[in-house]
Design an enzyme around this catalytic site. Structure first.
Site, PDB file in Angstrom:
ATOM      1  CG  ASP A 163     -48.414  46.510   1.766  1.00  7.73           C
ATOM      2  OD1 ASP A 163     -48.159  46.600   0.558  1.00  7.73           O
ATOM      3  OD2 ASP A 163     -47.714  47.028   2.659  1.00  7.73           O
ATOM      4  CG  HIS A 203     -45.591  42.827  -4.244  1.00  6.66           C
ATOM      5  ND1 HIS A 203     -46.561  43.802  -4.119  1.00  6.66           N
ATOM      6  CD2 HIS A 203     -44.817  42.944  -3.120  1.00  6.66           C
ATOM      7  CE1 HIS A 203     -46.387  44.464  -3.001  1.00  6.66           C
ATOM      8  NE2 HIS A 203     -45.342  43.963  -2.355  1.00  6.66           N
ATOM      9  CG  ASP A 211     -40.170  42.143   1.844  1.00  2.73           C
ATOM     10  OD1 ASP A 211     -40.694  43.248   2.081  1.00  2.73           O
ATOM     11  OD2 ASP A 211     -40.160  41.628   0.708  1.00  2.73           O
ATOM     12  CD  GLU A 295     -40.078  49.685  -5.361  1.00  4.97           C
ATOM     13  OE1 GLU A 295     -39.779  50.449  -4.422  1.00  4.97           O
ATOM     14  OE2 GLU A 295     -39.269  48.859  -5.852  1.00  4.97           O
ATOM     15  CE  LYS A 408     -42.307  52.172  -2.773  1.00  7.42           C
ATOM     16  NZ  LYS A 408     -42.388  51.350  -1.557  1.00  7.42           N
ATOM     17  CG  HIS A 413     -29.624  55.930  -4.505  1.00 14.96           C
ATOM     18  ND1 HIS A 413     -28.377  55.688  -3.991  1.00 14.96           N
ATOM     19  CD2 HIS A 413     -30.508  55.317  -3.673  1.00 14.96           C
ATOM     20  CE1 HIS A 413     -28.502  54.993  -2.881  1.00 14.96           C
ATOM     21  NE2 HIS A 413     -29.785  54.741  -2.662  1.00 14.96           N
ATOM     22  CB  THR A 455     -38.513  55.207  -2.687  1.00 14.60           C
ATOM     23  OG1 THR A 455     -37.653  54.780  -3.743  1.00 14.60           O
ATOM     24  CG2 THR A 455     -39.834  54.489  -2.810  1.00 14.60           C
ATOM     25  CD  GLU A 493     -43.627  54.783  -0.324  1.00 12.42           C
ATOM     26  OE1 GLU A 493     -42.697  53.935  -0.215  1.00 12.42           O
ATOM     27  OE2 GLU A 493     -44.758  54.511  -0.720  1.00 12.42           O
ATOM     28  CG  ASN A 494     -39.044  56.947   5.218  1.00  9.29           C
ATOM     29  OD1 ASN A 494     -40.254  57.010   5.015  1.00  9.29           O
ATOM     30  ND2 ASN A 494     -38.535  56.361   6.297  1.00  9.29           N
ATOM     31  CB  ALA A 495     -35.443  54.114   0.558  1.00  7.19           C
ATOM     32  CG  LEU A 496     -32.928  52.164   3.936  1.00  5.52           C
ATOM     33  CD1 LEU A 496     -31.420  52.323   4.037  1.00  5.52           C
ATOM     34  CD2 LEU A 496     -33.321  50.704   4.026  1.00  5.52           C
ATOM     35  NE  ARG A 531     -39.187  49.825   8.584  1.00  5.43           N
ATOM     36  CZ  ARG A 531     -38.895  48.743   7.842  1.00  5.43           C
ATOM     37  NH1 ARG A 531     -39.295  47.544   8.232  1.00  5.43           N
ATOM     38  NH2 ARG A 531     -38.221  48.864   6.737  1.00  5.43           N
TER      39      ARG A 531
END
Length: 589
Positions: A163, A203, A211, A295, A408, A413, A455, A493-496, A531
């Site tokens: 980032d 952002h 975060d 996003e 992104k 979902h 994601t 990407e994986n979200a978690l 991550r």
């Protein structure tokens, strides 16, 4: 005595971003690293034998963090001959091999429709920590960062995602850019032969899932937002959201004489000029931030202060004066001025469910009325035009630089199985049971040759609460078909954070794009793993991760079973264990 690596890097998790100063020194108010300061004018997976798998516990909330929040370290600066041989035997490059050789081996070109011409398989990138660069414009925990990059390279990872925060680089004054910490971090990536996906993060960091630190927008931007609160996204109850400047004022000179889009373009231009020597070689992708969490969406489900909780439907964000002015003009043009004074007033609250509200209920809901069609068309079109404006700037700035441009899109979902798809609608995606909301986004990206980054790739439908009709797998399939129709490359990407084989197998399946109606020779162009944190370097997690990367790199044409790849990974991890311990000792020095 060397401690285990996870212990050594445990303190790296969730650290607040702070300016670092040497012992005995006084912190300076001036930007650090003057050499980095620049001022510019303001102008497939099956074994032959069946395998028993166990579903993990339900995971909530299944959202999309902006990027990794932690970091970890492995590997020392030199590689002993026995370990180098181990890396090569496993099919990876030694961390000390040249970047040119790595680049040649991983070179990927694209045909029309996002089909790979050369190497099969899906390259894996790893998100770096949110606070990789400090407020003092230095690399955060440099020794641990260097060891971590060495470890990732040894595992066969293609590169990293970083980032690049607007709120750090252009913090103090418009047009004054301090690239100090990023210059150092990017050079570290180059040294280790890692590619970089650079995210233009326009952002705020803080207020979203994952975060762990706070990085606000530049000070001079928030000052303008304080003077004119309508520069912030606003809901119908007057709540202001400072995560991202409202797209309603994209083309108005509200930021010290410049429009927000001009500010984004100037930032990208300054980045290009400063890092020209790394573009196309080390820096291979520019992901352009277009909203909260980076996003392309509205901030419809903010976690800050408990405003929203999963699986609430969220709320429309169109009540600042600039958005309302556009709504009024659209209503007048449609011959329905009475539709232009406000957004839906019967769409419930952030934490309602669709059937709780007149607007989103399945029978007779306003979303399926002439007014609902008008409003949702306008709301989603505003988001598409916002993306178009910024993409036009990005493609112009980086034209001929040898980098891909990506955008992104959030994997929303929950309540996907309902007719209205309420959470997607409030986020700006006009996707219902009767309408494809992702094809227009894919078509917009196609016009600019951009990559569609999506994601929730690791999620399975049954893992999520079925009373909320969550369907991440179905959503991913819809997006895969939309991008195939628009001939746009799809990345994931994986979200978690997930470290289990169950999630890895789902990512492998999803990234193969084996969806009915999609080209058989199509795969995702890349996967970015969230991550890098202490848990990743736990011995069992690291062994699984190395096997996962190996399987991803082989691609869907490989038919070896998971257990075979894991045996190779276990041998690789065992051989390199002394090396890992050596790095752990270095972290304490």
């Amino acid at each position: 005595m060397a401690l285990n690596l996870a212990h050594q890097i445990g303190t790296l998790a969730g650290a607040q971003v702070v300016a670092e100063v040497a012992t005995g020194e006084q912190p300076s108010l001036a930007p650090a690293n003057v050499s980095g300061v620049r001022k510019v004018p303001l102008a497939s997976l099956r074994c032959n034998a069946p395998r028993e798998t166990v579903s993990p516990p339900m995971l909530t909330p299944p959202l999309t963090p902006r990027s990794a929040a932690n970091r970890s370290g492995m590997m020392s600066p030199t590689l002993r001959p026995d370990l180098s041989a181990a890396c090569q035997a496993y099919g990876t490059l030694s961390p000390l091999e040249t970047a040119d050789e790595s680049s040649s081996a991983a070179a990927v070109a694209w045909k029309e429709g996002g089909k790979k011409e050369e190497k099969r398989g899906v390259p894996v990138y790893v998100m770096m920590p949110l606070d990789s660069v400090t407020y003092g414009n230095t690399v955060n925990r440099k020794k641990a960062m260097n060891a971590s990059l060495q470890a990732l390279k040894s595992a066969g990872v293609e590169g990293i995602m970083i980032d690049v925060w607007w709120g750090l680089v252009e913090r103090e004054a418009p047009g004054v850019y301090n690239w100090g910490g990023y210059a150092e971090l990017l050079e570290m990536a180059k040294k280790h032969g890692l590619k970089v996906q650079a995210v233009m993060s326009f952002h705020q960091c803080g207020g979203n899932v994952g975060d762990s630190c706070t990085i606000p927008l530049p000070k001079w931007v928030t000052e303008e937002m304080d003077k004119d609160p309508d520069l912030a996204y606003t809901d119908q109850w007057g709540r202001r959201n400072y995560e991202y400047v409202s797209l309603g004022c994209d083309t108005l000179p509200v930021l010290k004489g410049r429009t927000p889009v001009q500010c984004y373009a100037d930032f990208m231009r300054a980045f290009r000029d400063y890092f020209q020597h790394l573009l196309g070689d080390t820096i291979v992708e520019i992901q352009v931030g277009m909203g909260p969490a980076g996003e392309l969406r509205y901030p419809s489900y903010p976690e800050a202060n408990g405003t929203w909780k999963f699986p609430g439907i969220g709320a429309f964000q169109c009540y600042d004066k600039y958005m309302l002015s556009s709504l009024k003009a659209a209503a007048d043009a449609a011959g329905k001025p009475e539709w232009g004074s406000t957004g839906p007033t019967d769409a419930g609250h952030y934490n309602n469910w669709p059937e709780d509200t007149p607007f989103f209920k399945k029978e007779g809901g306003g979303w399926n009325s002439p007014y609902g069609e008008f409003f949702l068309s306008w709301y989603s079109q505003m988001l598409l035009e916002h993306g178009e404006r910024i993409l036009s700037s990005a493609t112009s700035v980086f034209e001929g630089q040898g980098v891909k441009i990506s955008v992104k899109v959030a994997g929303i979902h929950w309540h996907y199985g309902t007719r209205s798809h309420a959470p997607e609608l409030t986020a700006g995606y006009y996707n219902t049971r009767y309408r494809d909301g992702y094809l227009p986004i894919a078509q917009m990206l196609a016009r600019h040759g951009a990559v569609f980054n999506f994601t929730c790739i690791e999620m399975r439908d049954h893992e999520q609460p079925q009373d909320a009709l969550c369907a991440p797998e179905k959503l991913v399939k819809q997006v895969a078909l939309a991008t195939a129709a628009a001939q746009v490359p799809l990345a994931g990407e994986n979200a978690l954070p997930r470290y289990d084989e169950y999630a890895h197998e789902q990512i492998l399946q999803a990234s193969s794009l084996d969806v009915e109606g999609s080209p058989v020779d199509r795969e995702m162009c890349a996967f970015t793993y969230l991550r890098m944190n202490p848990s990743l370097f736990h011995p069992e997690n690291w062994r699984r991760f190395v096997a996962f990367v190996k399987k991803m790199n082989e691609g869907k044409g490989a038919h070896r079973c998971w257990e075979e790849v894991e045996r190779e990974a276990e041998q690789f991890v065992h051989v390199t264990q002394p090396f890992i311990q050596e790095a752990a000792v270095a972290l304490t020095q």
